[in-house]
Enzyme design. Sequence first.
Site, PDB file in Angstrom:
ATOM      1  N   HIS A 119       0.849  -1.179   0.000  1.00 38.99           N
ATOM      2  CA  HIS A 119       0.000   0.000   0.000  1.00 38.99           C
ATOM      3  C   HIS A 119       0.883   1.226   0.000  1.00 38.99           C
ATOM      4  O   HIS A 119       1.930   1.234   0.631  1.00 38.99           O
ATOM      5  CB  HIS A 119      -0.902   0.002   1.254  1.00 38.99           C
ATOM      6  CG  HIS A 119      -2.035   0.959   1.137  1.00 38.99           C
ATOM      7  ND1 HIS A 119      -1.913   2.290   1.437  1.00 38.99           N
ATOM      8  CD2 HIS A 119      -3.317   0.769   0.730  1.00 38.99           C
ATOM      9  CE1 HIS A 119      -3.074   2.885   1.227  1.00 38.99           C
ATOM     10  NE2 HIS A 119      -3.943   1.992   0.791  1.00 38.99           N
ATOM     11  N   ASP A 137      -7.957  -5.233   0.247  1.00 34.91           N
ATOM     12  CA  ASP A 137      -8.510  -6.069  -0.810  1.00 34.91           C
ATOM     13  C   ASP A 137      -8.109  -7.532  -0.706  1.00 34.91           C
ATOM     14  O   ASP A 137      -8.584  -8.354  -1.483  1.00 34.91           O
ATOM     15  CB  ASP A 137      -8.073  -5.525  -2.178  1.00 34.91           C
ATOM     16  CG  ASP A 137      -8.831  -4.264  -2.506  1.00 34.91           C
ATOM     17  OD1 ASP A 137     -10.016  -4.210  -2.157  1.00 34.91           O
ATOM     18  OD2 ASP A 137      -8.238  -3.343  -3.085  1.00 34.91           O
TER      19      ASP A 137
END
Length: 423
Positions: free
Chosen positions: A306, A363
């Site tokens: 991320h 996710d």
Amino acid sequence: MSDTAKLTLGEQELELPIIVGSEQERGLDISKLRGATGAITLDEGFVNTGSTQSGITFLNGEQGILRYCGYAIEDIAEKCDFIDTCYLLLHGELPNEQQRESFRSGIIAEMAIPSGVQDLIRSFPTSAHPMAIISAAIQALSTHRADQMDPLDADQVASATQGLIAALPTIAAYSHRHTAGQTFIAPNPELGYVENFLTMMFADENGEYEIDQDFVDAMNLLLIVHADHEQNCSTSTVRMVGSANSNLYASIVGGICALWGPLHGGANEACVKMLKMIADDNNDVAKYVAKAQDKDDNFRLMGFGHRVYKNYDPRAKIIKKACDVLLEKLDLDDPLFEIAQSLEKVALEDSYFVDRKLYPNVDFYSGVIYRAIGIPVEMFTVLFSLGRLPGWLAHWQEMHASPGKRICRPRQVYTGPTAREIQ
Ligand code: ACO
């Protein structure tokens, strides 16, 4: 600490004010830089660049903290539903009983979409990706809402905000039913937001569908954890489009298109496809961990890493726990959940991932829950857009309310040919 920073550029020295946020984050204010020196800053991917000051969401990627309007995501996930979360993001406070009821009923009353938009959805090939359908359908919806187009009229913006929250689940469900060759089911004013979405998605041709509270709870949770994430790619896109005083519908479509990409919201679909690929390849987790590290191979572990989190994504923690509970309650044994868990274990012990602080992101496990509910994989990013919509709306409104609002127009350092003539 001084409240200015000093920049030396050749002979010139410039004082840059330091803006300090409510969580003591610091930003160097370079708004006078070009005027004073002729130089600009260069920051590919905006890794070090704050595009705005914002009072909506705080996140600290090093410590794995995420808060909406001051409330920890863990607290909101436990005590609120998605509609409360929408209200919080849009108004900065949680609703009282009366506000909740009027907000909720205003949305439910507007879930039906015009027949022209339904016809447009039916006109697409059944092979169309639902993200393409929903972005086109939102633009089409705006053509039926000429009285909501002025971005500078507060009443029109309020109507467009409510109308978008109401219409997106219906458009999303219809995009699925169209590709599945099923007739459309009208929203039911007696049902809640999530209950309506699940019914419009899964009801039989007579509109019959038995609502499972576990599914409603899981959907609420997923929508809540996706609801906002400060200046991410799609939210920045919505702000960018809106900065040109484009209408709210057009700005939201910009966000949907940005979200579709596999490096952003499309990662949930890509992640489940990757887990399936590993399952079909004898569950060879180690092989894919090695592929992800090979610089000659462009394979990446989807759902890992991320831009901001250099620690475990707090949303992934919440979702993983919910996955466990849901699969146990439903007595389901999803092999992809097992692969996801072993992939996570192997990756988190591997120095490549440890050194780069690559952890599972939101996710990584969301697809397992969507699968358990029966949502097809192509719809995963659509579900993400349902969740992210209140964040987009809140940021768009915050931008317009800012006294310093200007059109977003970055600069560049030109590297092409110098002046020449056509021979
Ligand atoms: N698998 C393997 N290696 C990775 C991964 C991954 N998933 N993510 C990052 N890396 C490596 C890069 O190769 C790079 O290595 P290097 O320093 O040796 O060159 C290093 O980690 C840093 O990666 P960047 O791409 O520079 O990080 P950036 O912040 O630009 O990208 C991103 C973040 C796009 C999320 C990236 O981690 C990625 O592609 N992840 C997979 C896609 C994904 O899951 N996206 C969802 C993000 S969450 C969301 O949008 C809701």
